[in-house]
Design a protein around this motif. Structure first.
Motif, mmCIF file in Angstrom:
data_model
loop_
_atom_site.group_PDB
_atom_site.id
_atom_site.type_symbol
_atom_site.label_atom_id
_atom_site.label_comp_id
_atom_site.label_asym_id
_atom_site.label_seq_id
_atom_site.Cartn_x
_atom_site.Cartn_y
_atom_site.Cartn_z
ATOM 1 N N ASN A 1 1.020 -1.489 0.398
ATOM 2 C CA ASN A 1 -0.170 0.284 -0.107
ATOM 3 C C ASN A 1 1.027 1.717 0.399
ATOM 4 N N ASP A 2 1.927 1.170 -0.622
ATOM 5 C CA ASP A 2 2.904 2.447 -1.072
ATOM 6 C C ASP A 2 3.711 2.326 0.314
ATOM 7 N N VAL A 3 3.797 1.737 1.676
ATOM 8 C CA VAL A 3 4.786 1.813 2.431
ATOM 9 C C VAL A 3 6.175 1.535 1.774
ATOM 10 N N PHE A 4 6.453 1.068 0.945
ATOM 11 C CA PHE A 4 7.761 0.457 0.487
ATOM 12 C C PHE A 4 7.625 1.596 -0.669
ATOM 13 N N ARG A 5 8.593 2.386 -1.339
ATOM 14 C CA ARG A 5 8.828 2.795 -2.640
ATOM 15 C C ARG A 5 9.591 1.738 -3.730
ATOM 16 N N ILE B 1 -2.720 -13.317 -5.940
ATOM 17 C CA ILE B 1 -3.420 -12.181 -6.144
ATOM 18 C C ILE B 1 -2.801 -10.832 -5.438
ATOM 19 N N ILE B 2 -2.665 -9.684 -5.399
ATOM 20 C CA ILE B 2 -1.978 -8.739 -4.985
ATOM 21 C C ILE B 2 -2.480 -7.387 -4.516
ATOM 22 N N GLU B 3 -2.832 -8.037 -3.647
ATOM 23 C CA GLU B 3 -3.704 -6.647 -2.472
ATOM 24 C C GLU B 3 -2.988 -6.601 -1.194
ATOM 25 N N SER B 4 -3.529 -4.843 -0.857
ATOM 26 C CA SER B 4 -2.702 -4.330 0.455
ATOM 27 C C SER B 4 -2.461 -5.312 1.251
ATOM 28 N N LEU B 5 -1.904 -5.148 2.074
ATOM 29 C CA LEU B 5 -1.493 -5.914 3.135
ATOM 30 C C LEU B 5 -1.913 -5.596 3.864
ATOM 31 N N PRO B 6 -2.449 -6.298 4.824
ATOM 32 C CA PRO B 6 -3.250 -6.096 6.327
ATOM 33 C C PRO B 6 -2.564 -5.168 7.322
ATOM 34 N N CYS C 1 -0.644 -3.105 6.350
ATOM 35 C CA CYS C 1 -0.334 -1.945 5.725
ATOM 36 C C CYS C 1 -1.743 -1.102 5.982
ATOM 37 N N THR C 2 -2.838 -1.521 6.399
ATOM 38 C CA THR C 2 -3.444 -0.192 5.393
ATOM 39 C C THR C 2 -4.699 -0.461 6.606
ATOM 40 N N SER C 3 -5.165 0.184 7.202
ATOM 41 C CA SER C 3 -5.823 0.685 8.870
ATOM 42 C C SER C 3 -7.756 1.482 8.005
ATOM 43 N N THR C 4 -8.582 2.074 9.366
ATOM 44 C CA THR C 4 -9.732 3.440 9.074
ATOM 45 C C THR C 4 -8.862 3.957 7.998
ATOM 46 N N SER C 5 -7.970 4.693 9.067
ATOM 47 C CA SER C 5 -7.293 5.639 8.245
ATOM 48 C C SER C 5 -6.388 5.902 6.640
ATOM 49 N N ASN C 6 -5.782 4.963 6.965
ATOM 50 C CA ASN C 6 -5.251 4.392 5.592
ATOM 51 C C ASN C 6 -5.438 3.498 4.710
ATOM 52 N N PRO C 7 -6.530 3.840 4.048
ATOM 53 C CA PRO C 7 -7.689 2.596 3.598
ATOM 54 C C PRO C 7 -6.771 2.114 2.038
#
Length: 369
Positions: free
Chosen positions: A293-297, A335-340, A342-348
């Motif tokens: 989720n773009d935590v990495f560059r 399936i490439i989807e945002s890792l759990p 690396c996401t939150s309610t404030s950072n979907p």
């Protein structure tokens, strides 16, 4: 400036302007602080042997945090203490050089012809790496300023549909065996680094194991032939244009010539990633950035021509350059989807799910003519 971090818990400074000098300067600033300025920009060097030899999860987590921070702040790290012996790398370079010295008609008989297969020989000028996703725009860039390199693309040997394009053993003795062994060795490095990334992202260490085990990777042998400097002066010309890589990680093995440059994500200026003997340059690719989720560059980088040798009053000739890139990919049906973590309610999640194949084949189809 390139600063190497944590080889035995020390910090050593390598200055790009004087690649053979070492200043034993200690830095108290963090990587996040240093990369905000070009004068202090650094790519961390990480001793991965400490991860492999760790006797506790806490010891592993220490190295995992260094790797994750490197990918968060720069998108690149230098890796030492890995499992690949110098003799192995030297042999791969030797066999790669022998391949590119074959007659052009022999290499052309192995031509790359299918983005799904992504195997075979790519002649000088056929590829134009770029950040663009538009096929017409890439075609225009290729016509105006093609990449001045040739390559050989090798995938996993046991693919149920696609076959590698090998030269005859009589033309390139030992080439196939050398590359297949190296492919497997690089996969082992990829698996271990992904374990460390999982730990650094607060996931189980084996989180990625069943998502990368089919070895849907790509080994790319690269040859940058000598070229007159006048041919590199046009608008947009480069050995290899600015681009990001497509998969999870890229393992890059450089020769001593240099030319790799990494964009400082904060200043947008390019900084040299000078060769360091015995290391692998490792960078995060688009799919790992997307997974995180773009935590990495997934950082822009390019290859520029090293200083030329003067051949007359107005012209110079660049030296030849070799490199070996191992593009690590998730399984093509993963399936490439945002890792759990690396996401939150404030950072979907920023991205919809897709498969590895959907992303990579689409990028390859647009990149080549």
């Amino acid at each position: 400036m390139l600063v190497l971090l944590r080889p035995f818990m020390r910090q050593v400074v390598f200055r790009a302007a004087r690649p053979h000098s070492i200043a034993a300067t200690r830095y108290r600033s963090t990587l996040a602080e240093d990369v905000r300025s070009d004068s202090t920009f650094r790519i961390p060097l990480i001793d991965f042997a400490a991860y492999k030899q760790a006797t506790s999860l806490a010891e592993k987590r220490c190295i995992a945090d260094d790797i994750v921070n490197g990918f968060k702040e720069v998108g690149f790290v230098y890796l030492t203490g890995h499992v690949i012996e110098p003799e192995t790398v030297n042999r791969v370079f030797q066999k790669s050089a022998e391949f590119f010295q074959l007659p052009q008609e022999t290499k052309a008989g192995l031509a790359w012809d299918d983005p799904k297969a992504n195997r075979g020989y790519v002649q000088v000028g056929r590829e134009r790496v770029t950040t663009s996703l538009d096929a017409a725009e890439i075609a225009a860039l290729r016509a105006k300023a093609p990449d001045t390199k040739e390559s050989m693309e090798i995938g996993r040997e046991n693919h149920p549909v696609f076959n590698n394009k090998w030269p005859q053993e009589t033309n390139a003795p030992g080439f196939k065996q050398t590359m297949l062994h190296f492919f497997q060795t690089c996969h082992e490095v990829h698996t271990m680094v992904m374990k460390s990334i999982a730990l650094g992202l607060d996931l189980p260490e084996d989180f990625f194991d069943n998502k990368i085990d089919r070895q849907d990777h790509n080994l790319r042998l690269l040859s940058y032939p000598p070229i007159r400097t006048s041919l590199l002066l046009g608008d947009g010309q480069a050995r290899a244009g600015a681009h990001t890589d497509y998969g999870t990680l890229t393992l890059l093995f450089q020769d001593s010539i240099g030319g790799l440059e990494v964009q400082n994500p904060h200043t947008k200026h390019y900084q040299p990633a000078s060769p360091i003997p015995g290391t692998i340059v490792v960078n995060a690719g688009d799919l790992l950035a997307r997974w995180s989720n773009d935590v990495f560059r997934s950082t822009l980088h390019r290859v520029v021509a090293p200083p030329a040798i003067k051949i007359n009053a107005t012209e110079g000739m660049t030296p030849a350059r070799q490199s070996i890139a191992f593009f690590c990919n998730p399984n093509f049906d993963a399936i490439i989807e945002s890792l759990p973590s690396c996401t939150s309610t404030s950072n979907p999640s920023k991205y919809p799910p897709l498969t590895t194949e959907q992303y990579i084949v689409g990028r390859l189809a647009a990149t080549y003519s």
